[in-house]
Structures are given as structure tokens and as C-alpha cells.
Motif scaffolding. Structure first.
Motif, PDB file in Angstrom:
ATOM      1  N   VAL A 283      20.291  47.190  40.381  1.00  0.00           N
ATOM      2  CA  VAL A 283      18.915  47.186  40.872  1.00  0.00           C
ATOM      3  C   VAL A 283      18.939  47.629  42.331  1.00  0.00           C
ATOM      4  O   VAL A 283      19.634  47.027  43.153  1.00  0.00           O
ATOM      5  CB  VAL A 283      18.275  45.783  40.755  1.00  0.00           C
ATOM      6  CG1 VAL A 283      16.858  45.788  41.311  1.00  0.00           C
ATOM      7  CG2 VAL A 283      18.291  45.317  39.313  1.00  0.00           C
ATOM      8  N   ILE A 284      18.204  48.690  42.638  1.00  0.00           N
ATOM      9  CA  ILE A 284      18.112  49.199  43.998  1.00  0.00           C
ATOM     10  C   ILE A 284      16.754  48.802  44.545  1.00  0.00           C
ATOM     11  O   ILE A 284      15.724  49.094  43.949  1.00  0.00           O
ATOM     12  CB  ILE A 284      18.285  50.733  44.023  1.00  0.00           C
ATOM     13  CG1 ILE A 284      19.643  51.109  43.443  1.00  0.00           C
ATOM     14  CG2 ILE A 284      18.115  51.260  45.437  1.00  0.00           C
ATOM     15  CD1 ILE A 284      19.865  52.586  43.257  1.00  0.00           C
ATOM     16  N   GLY A 285      16.742  48.129  45.670  1.00  0.00           N
ATOM     17  CA  GLY A 285      15.503  47.678  46.286  1.00  0.00           C
ATOM     18  C   GLY A 285      15.071  46.326  45.756  1.00  0.00           C
ATOM     19  O   GLY A 285      15.636  45.801  44.793  1.00  0.00           O
ATOM     20  N   SER A 286      14.065  45.767  46.410  1.00  0.00           N
ATOM     21  CA  SER A 286      13.589  44.427  46.036  1.00  0.00           C
ATOM     22  C   SER A 286      12.122  44.433  45.641  1.00  0.00           C
ATOM     23  O   SER A 286      11.478  43.400  45.649  1.00  0.00           O
ATOM     24  CB  SER A 286      13.806  43.470  47.211  1.00  0.00           C
ATOM     25  OG  SER A 286      13.095  43.926  48.345  1.00  0.00           O
ATOM     26  N   GLY A 287      11.597  45.595  45.302  1.00  0.00           N
ATOM     27  CA  GLY A 287      10.190  45.687  44.926  1.00  0.00           C
ATOM     28  C   GLY A 287       9.291  45.976  46.102  1.00  0.00           C
ATOM     29  O   GLY A 287       8.086  46.046  45.966  1.00  0.00           O
TER      30      GLY A 287
ATOM     31  N   ASP B 159      12.807  53.441  49.924  1.00  0.00           N
ATOM     32  CA  ASP B 159      13.151  54.766  49.425  1.00  0.00           C
ATOM     33  C   ASP B 159      14.584  54.745  48.901  1.00  0.00           C
ATOM     34  O   ASP B 159      15.443  54.068  49.460  1.00  0.00           O
ATOM     35  CB  ASP B 159      13.047  55.820  50.530  1.00  0.00           C
ATOM     36  CG  ASP B 159      11.625  56.047  51.002  1.00  0.00           C
ATOM     37  OD1 ASP B 159      10.691  55.631  50.291  1.00  0.00           O
ATOM     38  OD2 ASP B 159      11.460  56.647  52.077  1.00  0.00           O
ATOM     39  N   THR B 160      14.832  55.495  47.836  1.00  0.00           N
ATOM     40  CA  THR B 160      16.173  55.604  47.261  1.00  0.00           C
ATOM     41  C   THR B 160      16.543  57.075  47.197  1.00  0.00           C
ATOM     42  O   THR B 160      15.802  57.878  46.644  1.00  0.00           O
ATOM     43  CB  THR B 160      16.205  54.986  45.849  1.00  0.00           C
ATOM     44  OG1 THR B 160      15.754  53.631  45.931  1.00  0.00           O
ATOM     45  CG2 THR B 160      17.601  55.019  45.275  1.00  0.00           C
ATOM     46  N   GLN B 161      17.689  57.406  47.762  1.00  0.00           N
ATOM     47  CA  GLN B 161      18.111  58.801  47.874  1.00  0.00           C
ATOM     48  C   GLN B 161      19.504  58.958  47.292  1.00  0.00           C
ATOM     49  O   GLN B 161      20.414  58.213  47.629  1.00  0.00           O
ATOM     50  CB  GLN B 161      18.112  59.198  49.349  1.00  0.00           C
ATOM     51  CG  GLN B 161      18.561  60.595  49.630  1.00  0.00           C
ATOM     52  CD  GLN B 161      18.516  60.903  51.131  1.00  0.00           C
ATOM     53  OE1 GLN B 161      18.112  60.097  51.946  1.00  0.00           O
ATOM     54  NE2 GLN B 161      18.957  62.085  51.481  1.00  0.00           N
ATOM     55  N   ILE B 162      19.652  59.936  46.391  1.00  0.00           N
ATOM     56  CA  ILE B 162      20.967  60.275  45.839  1.00  0.00           C
ATOM     57  C   ILE B 162      21.313  61.675  46.310  1.00  0.00           C
ATOM     58  O   ILE B 162      20.575  62.624  46.040  1.00  0.00           O
ATOM     59  CB  ILE B 162      20.972  60.190  44.299  1.00  0.00           C
ATOM     60  CG1 ILE B 162      20.685  58.748  43.866  1.00  0.00           C
ATOM     61  CG2 ILE B 162      22.298  60.684  43.740  1.00  0.00           C
ATOM     62  CD1 ILE B 162      20.570  58.563  42.370  1.00  0.00           C
ATOM     63  N   LYS B 163      22.431  61.780  47.038  1.00  0.00           N
ATOM     64  CA  LYS B 163      22.898  63.066  47.564  1.00  0.00           C
ATOM     65  C   LYS B 163      24.031  63.591  46.703  1.00  0.00           C
ATOM     66  O   LYS B 163      24.795  62.821  46.124  1.00  0.00           O
ATOM     67  CB  LYS B 163      23.437  62.895  48.983  1.00  0.00           C
ATOM     68  CG  LYS B 163      22.432  62.500  50.012  1.00  0.00           C
ATOM     69  CD  LYS B 163      23.126  62.394  51.370  1.00  0.00           C
ATOM     70  CE  LYS B 163      22.176  62.094  52.482  1.00  0.00           C
ATOM     71  NZ  LYS B 163      22.857  62.113  53.793  1.00  0.00           N
ATOM     72  N   THR B 164      24.136  64.914  46.652  1.00  0.00           N
ATOM     73  CA  THR B 164      25.285  65.558  46.018  1.00  0.00           C
ATOM     74  C   THR B 164      25.849  66.589  46.988  1.00  0.00           C
ATOM     75  O   THR B 164      25.350  66.728  48.109  1.00  0.00           O
ATOM     76  CB  THR B 164      24.891  66.220  44.690  1.00  0.00           C
ATOM     77  OG1 THR B 164      23.832  67.156  44.936  1.00  0.00           O
ATOM     78  CG2 THR B 164      24.434  65.199  43.656  1.00  0.00           C
TER      79      THR B 164
ATOM     80  N   ALA C  63      13.541  58.638  45.174  1.00  0.00           N
ATOM     81  CA  ALA C  63      12.425  57.780  44.774  1.00  0.00           C
ATOM     82  C   ALA C  63      11.742  57.296  46.056  1.00  0.00           C
ATOM     83  O   ALA C  63      12.380  56.677  46.901  1.00  0.00           O
ATOM     84  CB  ALA C  63      12.914  56.597  43.955  1.00  0.00           C
ATOM     85  N   GLN C  64      10.464  57.614  46.195  1.00  0.00           N
ATOM     86  CA  GLN C  64       9.714  57.274  47.400  1.00  0.00           C
ATOM     87  C   GLN C  64       9.004  55.945  47.193  1.00  0.00           C
ATOM     88  O   GLN C  64       8.108  55.827  46.358  1.00  0.00           O
ATOM     89  CB  GLN C  64       8.715  58.391  47.691  1.00  0.00           C
ATOM     90  CG  GLN C  64       8.048  58.301  49.027  1.00  0.00           C
ATOM     91  CD  GLN C  64       7.214  59.539  49.281  1.00  0.00           C
ATOM     92  OE1 GLN C  64       6.416  59.932  48.432  1.00  0.00           O
ATOM     93  NE2 GLN C  64       7.400  60.147  50.437  1.00  0.00           N
ATOM     94  N   GLY C  65       9.433  54.936  47.932  1.00  0.00           N
ATOM     95  CA  GLY C  65       8.893  53.586  47.762  1.00  0.00           C
ATOM     96  C   GLY C  65       7.418  53.460  48.059  1.00  0.00           C
ATOM     97  O   GLY C  65       6.708  52.705  47.408  1.00  0.00           O
TER      98      GLY C  65
END
Length: 125
Positions: A38-42, A46-51, A60-62
Motif C-alpha cells: 500500500v502506497i500512501g495513507s489515503g 503522489d506516487t511516481q515510478i521511474k524507469t 498517480a496524482q494524489g
């Protein structure tokens, strides 16, 4: 704990690990009957995955609850900057800019609305 910083920590529970920064849970790993990450607490997180070649492979923009692929500012629920491939069916309203091509058959089950013009190119054997 991290020295005198009491609101930033890694907590270990019974088959779970929680990462907290600024007294906000940012990551929770849980090995239960169904393993969960689980990423974030509600909250607005923002969640960012880099490659290797894309800083925003998935974002994902909170603040908006929107998800971007290849973009840091998704303007709709799913905003893709780049090509997509669908195997199966895509349902609902599809908005596209630029050319749309198909190597198979395209079906419209209802009606076309807000249409300015249609250009159909047919190959007749």
C-alpha cells in the motif's frame, strides 16, 4: 527512529513493515492471506515510478486521483502520453487526438455523437 526525528521511522510488525515520514504513512508492506503493498495513507500523496528513460513511467496524482503514463500532470482518470495497445475490448468513451488506426475491425455498438466529419477509407477486393 532517525535520531531526534521522532515522526520519521520504519516500523516492524507481525508480518508487516511500515515506512513513515513526517508522521504520514508512505509505504506499508503486509504479508497476510493476501500479500499487499500500500502506497500512501489515503491523503494527497503522489506516487511516481521511474524507469531508465522515463521519469514518469507511471504517476498517480494524489490531488486529482488521476493516473498518468508518461506524464507528470494527468488531466483525466487515465492519461497516456505515448502509444497504447489493447488486446480484448476497450469500452466506454474513447477520446484521441491524431490518427487512429486498426489492423482489424472496429465496431461501434451505439451511435457517434459530436461528430464534425467522417472519412472512411475502404478496401474492396
Amino acid at each position: 527512529n532517525n535520531g531526534n526525528d521522532t515522526d520519521t521511522k520504519i516500523s516492524f510488525g507481525n508480518d508487516d513493515i511500515t515506512f513513515t515520514a513526517g508522521n504520514k504513512t508512505l509505504l506499508h508492506l503486509d504479508e497476510d492471506t493476501q500479500d499487499k503493498v500500500v502506497i500512501g495513507s489515503g491523503e494527497d500523496c503522489d506516487t511516481q515510478i521511474k524507469t531508465t528513460s522515463d521519469n514518469y513511467t507511471i504517476f498517480a496524482q494524489g490531488s486529482s486521483n488521476n493516473v498518468g503514463i508518461g506524464t507528470s500532470n494527468p488531466s483525466t482518470k487515465l492519461n497516456v502520453h505515448g502509444n497504447i495497445f489493447v488486446s480484448g475490448s476497450a469500452k466506454g468513451e474513447i477520446t484521441a487526438s491524431g490518427n487512429i488506426s486498426s489492423s482489424g475491425t472496429v465496431f461501434a455498438s451505439e451511435y457517434l455523437k459530436h461528430l464534425n466529419y467522417i472519412w472512411l477509407e475502404l478496401e474492396i477486393p
